[in-house]
Design a protein around this motif. Sequence first.
Motif, PDB file in Angstrom:
ATOM      1  N   ARG A 109      -5.834   4.452  -9.862  1.00 31.64           N
ATOM      2  CA  ARG A 109      -4.381   4.284  -9.831  1.00 31.64           C
ATOM      3  C   ARG A 109      -3.944   3.200 -10.820  1.00 31.64           C
ATOM      4  O   ARG A 109      -2.917   3.333 -11.492  1.00 31.64           O
ATOM      5  N   TYR A 110      -4.732   2.153 -10.902  1.00 30.56           N
ATOM      6  CA  TYR A 110      -4.425   1.060 -11.826  1.00 30.56           C
ATOM      7  C   TYR A 110      -4.493   1.544 -13.274  1.00 30.56           C
ATOM      8  O   TYR A 110      -3.597   1.238 -14.076  1.00 30.56           O
ATOM      9  N   ASP A 162       0.825  -1.211   0.000  1.00 31.36           N
ATOM     10  CA  ASP A 162       0.000   0.000   0.000  1.00 31.36           C
ATOM     11  C   ASP A 162       0.858   1.259   0.000  1.00 31.36           C
ATOM     12  O   ASP A 162       0.514   2.263  -0.636  1.00 31.36           O
ATOM     13  N   LEU A 205       3.524  -0.382  -9.304  1.00 30.33           N
ATOM     14  CA  LEU A 205       2.661  -0.518 -10.476  1.00 30.33           C
ATOM     15  C   LEU A 205       3.410  -0.145 -11.753  1.00 30.33           C
ATOM     16  O   LEU A 205       3.289  -0.826 -12.785  1.00 30.33           O
ATOM     17  N   PRO A 212      -2.385  -6.501  -9.250  1.00 27.06           N
ATOM     18  CA  PRO A 212      -2.981  -5.343  -8.581  1.00 27.06           C
ATOM     19  C   PRO A 212      -4.400  -5.592  -8.091  1.00 27.06           C
ATOM     20  O   PRO A 212      -4.817  -5.028  -7.069  1.00 27.06           O
ATOM     21  N   GLN A 249       2.558   1.667  -3.820  1.00 25.66           N
ATOM     22  CA  GLN A 249       1.778   1.213  -4.961  1.00 25.66           C
ATOM     23  C   GLN A 249       2.201   1.869  -6.267  1.00 25.66           C
ATOM     24  O   GLN A 249       2.368   1.172  -7.281  1.00 25.66           O
ATOM     25  N   TRP A 250       2.384   3.185  -6.279  1.00 22.39           N
ATOM     26  CA  TRP A 250       2.720   3.852  -7.534  1.00 22.39           C
ATOM     27  C   TRP A 250       4.009   3.308  -8.156  1.00 22.39           C
ATOM     28  O   TRP A 250       3.999   2.895  -9.334  1.00 22.39           O
ATOM     29  N   VAL A 260      -5.526  -2.580  -5.175  1.00 20.93           N
ATOM     30  CA  VAL A 260      -5.123  -1.329  -5.808  1.00 20.93           C
ATOM     31  C   VAL A 260      -6.371  -0.576  -6.285  1.00 20.93           C
ATOM     32  O   VAL A 260      -7.245  -1.171  -6.922  1.00 20.93           O
TER      33      VAL A 260
END
Length: 242
Positions: A173-174, A139, A146, A164, A142-143, A169
């Motif tokens: 953001r995904y 968490d 990903l 994800p 994540q950026w 996620v």
Amino acid sequence: MSDKSLPDKSPLRHLPLIAIAIIAVLGALLLRDTLSFETLRTHRETLIDYRDAHYLASVLVFMALYVLIVTFSLPGGLVATLTGGFLFGTWPGVLYNVVAATAGATLFFLAARWGLGERLAARMDESEGRIRALKDALDANQWPMLFLIRLIPAVPFFVANLLPALVGVPLRRYVISTFFGIMPGALVYTSVGAGLGAVFEAGETPDLGIIFAPQVLLPILGLCALAALPLLLKPLRRGKGL
């Protein structure tokens, strides 16, 4: 139908993911030789004639087929990317490829999250010890994570679509990380597709390993290093009390 309208253990939650799995298996068995480079070579003149006569329709049909290929993890994703370049050029072909791939990946993500991801992420949040620590680490990063799984050529597209969804996620953001993360690889293969006319005329096969050529791979690895930079700096900041 909203997610909350069905009980967490309802079998209906698994139907989209089950459908994807069944179609993926059937596609691997039945379409492996159909969605291929040789098929593109054989039908190239028909495709060009249709594009010239019905440009907008050809764009919409191409993108719809690309979305289906990605959503159901069918064979031929790379050939679809080459076709986008072959039919529409590096630009706007790369835009069509990226938009369609992102749309298909998002549909797959939603099916996986609805069927498995939400409950798995909730269980990880409720757990303790190493599992909770792993979830917290994911968490918090994540950026960069990903973007890394999208940029690294060795990570299969299917895996980058599925993981994800299993760790909770957020959709926005995904989608953003997918759209921008797949651009470098899509640009490389779309440009290869744009040059297929000369390859066909020479009776040759395109070099699909070009993404691992130093002049292509090194810039992508540079982007990977940039995406990983926050992961490297965070422990240093904690150590210095920043």
